[in-house]
Scaffold this motif. Structure first.
Motif, short mmCIF file in Angstrom:
data_model
loop_
_atom_site.label_atom_id
_atom_site.label_comp_id
_atom_site.label_asym_id
_atom_site.label_seq_id
_atom_site.Cartn_x
_atom_site.Cartn_y
_atom_site.Cartn_z
N GLY A 170 -4.89 -51.00 -63.40
CA GLY A 170 -6.17 -50.65 -62.75
C GLY A 170 -6.85 -49.49 -63.45
O GLY A 170 -8.05 -49.55 -63.76
N LEU A 171 -6.10 -48.44 -63.71
CA LEU A 171 -6.67 -47.23 -64.33
C LEU A 171 -7.18 -47.53 -65.73
O LEU A 171 -8.31 -47.16 -66.09
N ARG A 172 -6.36 -48.20 -66.51
CA ARG A 172 -6.75 -48.49 -67.90
C ARG A 172 -7.92 -49.47 -67.97
O ARG A 172 -8.76 -49.38 -68.86
N THR A 173 -7.95 -50.42 -67.03
CA THR A 173 -9.07 -51.38 -67.02
C THR A 173 -10.38 -50.64 -66.75
O THR A 173 -11.38 -50.84 -67.43
N ARG A 174 -10.36 -49.75 -65.75
CA ARG A 174 -11.58 -48.99 -65.41
C ARG A 174 -11.99 -48.08 -66.59
O ARG A 174 -13.16 -47.98 -66.94
N LEU A 175 -11.00 -47.43 -67.20
CA LEU A 175 -11.27 -46.55 -68.34
C LEU A 175 -11.91 -47.35 -69.49
O LEU A 175 -12.89 -46.92 -70.11
N HIS A 176 -11.35 -48.52 -69.70
CA HIS A 176 -11.87 -49.40 -70.76
C HIS A 176 -13.31 -49.83 -70.46
O HIS A 176 -14.16 -49.85 -71.34
N GLU A 177 -13.57 -50.12 -69.18
CA GLU A 177 -14.93 -50.50 -68.76
C GLU A 177 -15.92 -49.38 -69.06
O GLU A 177 -17.02 -49.62 -69.57
N ILE A 178 -15.51 -48.16 -68.73
CA ILE A 178 -16.40 -47.01 -68.95
C ILE A 178 -16.67 -46.85 -70.44
O ILE A 178 -17.82 -46.71 -70.88
N GLU A 179 -15.59 -46.88 -71.23
CA GLU A 179 -15.75 -46.70 -72.67
C GLU A 179 -16.61 -47.82 -73.27
O GLU A 179 -17.47 -47.57 -74.11
N THR A 180 -16.38 -49.04 -72.79
CA THR A 180 -17.14 -50.17 -73.31
C THR A 180 -18.62 -50.04 -72.95
O THR A 180 -19.49 -50.26 -73.79
N SER A 181 -18.90 -49.68 -71.70
CA SER A 181 -20.30 -49.60 -71.28
C SER A 181 -21.02 -48.47 -72.01
O SER A 181 -22.19 -48.58 -72.35
N ARG A 182 -20.30 -47.38 -72.27
CA ARG A 182 -20.90 -46.27 -73.02
C ARG A 182 -21.23 -46.71 -74.45
O ARG A 182 -22.32 -46.46 -74.96
N GLU A 183 -20.27 -47.40 -75.09
CA GLU A 183 -20.50 -47.88 -76.46
C GLU A 183 -21.63 -48.89 -76.51
O GLU A 183 -22.45 -48.88 -77.42
N ARG A 184 -21.65 -49.75 -75.47
CA ARG A 184 -22.69 -50.78 -75.42
C ARG A 184 -24.07 -50.13 -75.31
O ARG A 184 -25.01 -50.53 -75.98
N ALA A 185 -24.17 -49.11 -74.45
CA ALA A 185 -25.45 -48.42 -74.27
C ALA A 185 -25.89 -47.74 -75.58
O ALA A 185 -27.06 -47.81 -75.96
N LYS A 186 -24.93 -47.14 -76.27
CA LYS A 186 -25.26 -46.49 -77.55
C LYS A 186 -25.72 -47.51 -78.58
O LYS A 186 -26.67 -47.27 -79.34
N ARG A 187 -25.02 -48.66 -78.58
CA ARG A 187 -25.38 -49.72 -79.52
C ARG A 187 -26.77 -50.27 -79.22
O ARG A 187 -27.58 -50.49 -80.10
N GLN A 188 -27.03 -50.40 -77.92
CA GLN A 188 -28.33 -50.89 -77.46
C GLN A 188 -29.45 -49.94 -77.94
O GLN A 188 -30.49 -50.40 -78.41
N LEU A 189 -29.19 -48.65 -77.83
CA LEU A 189 -30.19 -47.67 -78.28
C LEU A 189 -30.39 -47.77 -79.79
O LEU A 189 -31.52 -47.69 -80.28
N ALA A 190 -29.29 -47.95 -80.51
CA ALA A 190 -29.39 -48.06 -81.97
C ALA A 190 -30.19 -49.29 -82.37
O ALA A 190 -31.04 -49.23 -83.27
N ILE A 191 -29.95 -50.40 -81.66
CA ILE A 191 -30.69 -51.64 -81.96
C ILE A 191 -32.17 -51.45 -81.66
O ILE A 191 -33.04 -51.84 -82.44
N LYS A 192 -32.46 -50.77 -80.54
CA LYS A 192 -33.86 -50.54 -80.18
C LYS A 192 -34.55 -49.64 -81.22
O LYS A 192 -35.71 -49.85 -81.55
#
Ligand code: ZN
Length: 237
Positions: free
Chosen positions: A13-35
């Motif tokens: 549970g803990l690692r899944t949530r941590l992974h979700e946070i890290e993934t969403s942060r990376e995704r947001a950064k990538r989204q900004l870079a693409i924009k």
């Protein structure tokens, strides 16, 4: 629930949530870079269209100048024609006037064409300026959204990391070695819940023997996907 099963469940549970946070942060950064790339491309196109407009305007000016030059040449020829001393000279001048008049007719067509280019470029510039402005507004919105969310996410991630560390300390050393290797390879999917008697990672159905052993607290790996298995507390109770 067995101790090892509870630890695996907590860590999953803990690692899944941590992974979700890290993934969403990376995704947001990538989204900004693409924009950003998209905005830069639109700006380049705008600059190119502005250049096209400049070129078209220069072409109009140059052709207008040529037109005027030809017109004054024609006026000169007409003067000379009136003073021609022979029929031959008169005819030569007449042909010159004809040639320059035709050249001017071509120039007039070209000027109309260039003016149309000017019009088109002006429309395109307005459109592209609006596109750039809209893209920049959208970028600022996404950026502001991320900036607002980021501190909360970082805080939650830091808390989760401590919890993961604390929980991992409770693993028996021999299991911890294997667990770390699995986490290295699969992240949070190093652990797999048993759902309706199957591994929820690969759907292999477990034998009755395995289920009994799991419930008795024996650490078992899935025979198909090699994840550490655990029976969730909701199923066990
Ligand atoms: Zn499996």
């Amino acid at each position: 629930m067995t101790v090892i099963g509870r630890l695996f469940e907590q860590l999953h549970g803990l690692r899944t949530r941590l992974h979700e946070i890290e993934t969403s942060r990376e995704r947001a950064k990538r989204q900004l870079a693409i924009k950003t790339t998209g905005i830069n491309k639109k700006k380049e196109e705008l600059e190119q269209t502005r250049n096209d407009l400049k070129q078209a305007r220069m072409a109009v000016d140059q052709k207008n100048l040529n037109l005027k030059t030809n017109e004054s040449k024609i006026a000169d020829w007409k003067n000379k024609q009136n003073q021609a001393s022979s029929n031959r000279e008169y005819d030569i001048i007449k042909n010159q006037i004809l040639a320059d008049t035709m050249a001017n007719s071509v120039l007039e067509d070209e000027i109309i064409e260039s003016l149309e280019k000017v019009d088109r470029a002006q429309i395109a510039i307005k459109e592209k300026e609006q596109e750039v402005a809209a893209a920049e507004t959208e970028f600022k919105k996404v950026e502001a959204d991320l900036t607002a969310k980021l501190p909360g996410l970082e805080k939650e991630a830091a808390k989760l990391r401590i919890e993961v560390e604390e929980t991992e300390k409770q693993l028996p050393p021999d299991i911890e070695v294997i667990y770390r290797r699995l986490v290295q390879a699969h992240g949070p999917d190093a652990l797999s819940a048993v759902a309706t008697r199957s591994c929820s990672n690969c759907y292999l159905e477990l034998t009755q023997q395995m289920l009994v052993e799991l419930r008795a607290g024996k650490p078992l790996m899935c025979k198909s996907c090699a994840r550490y298995l655990y029976v969730p507390s909701t199923v066990e109770s």
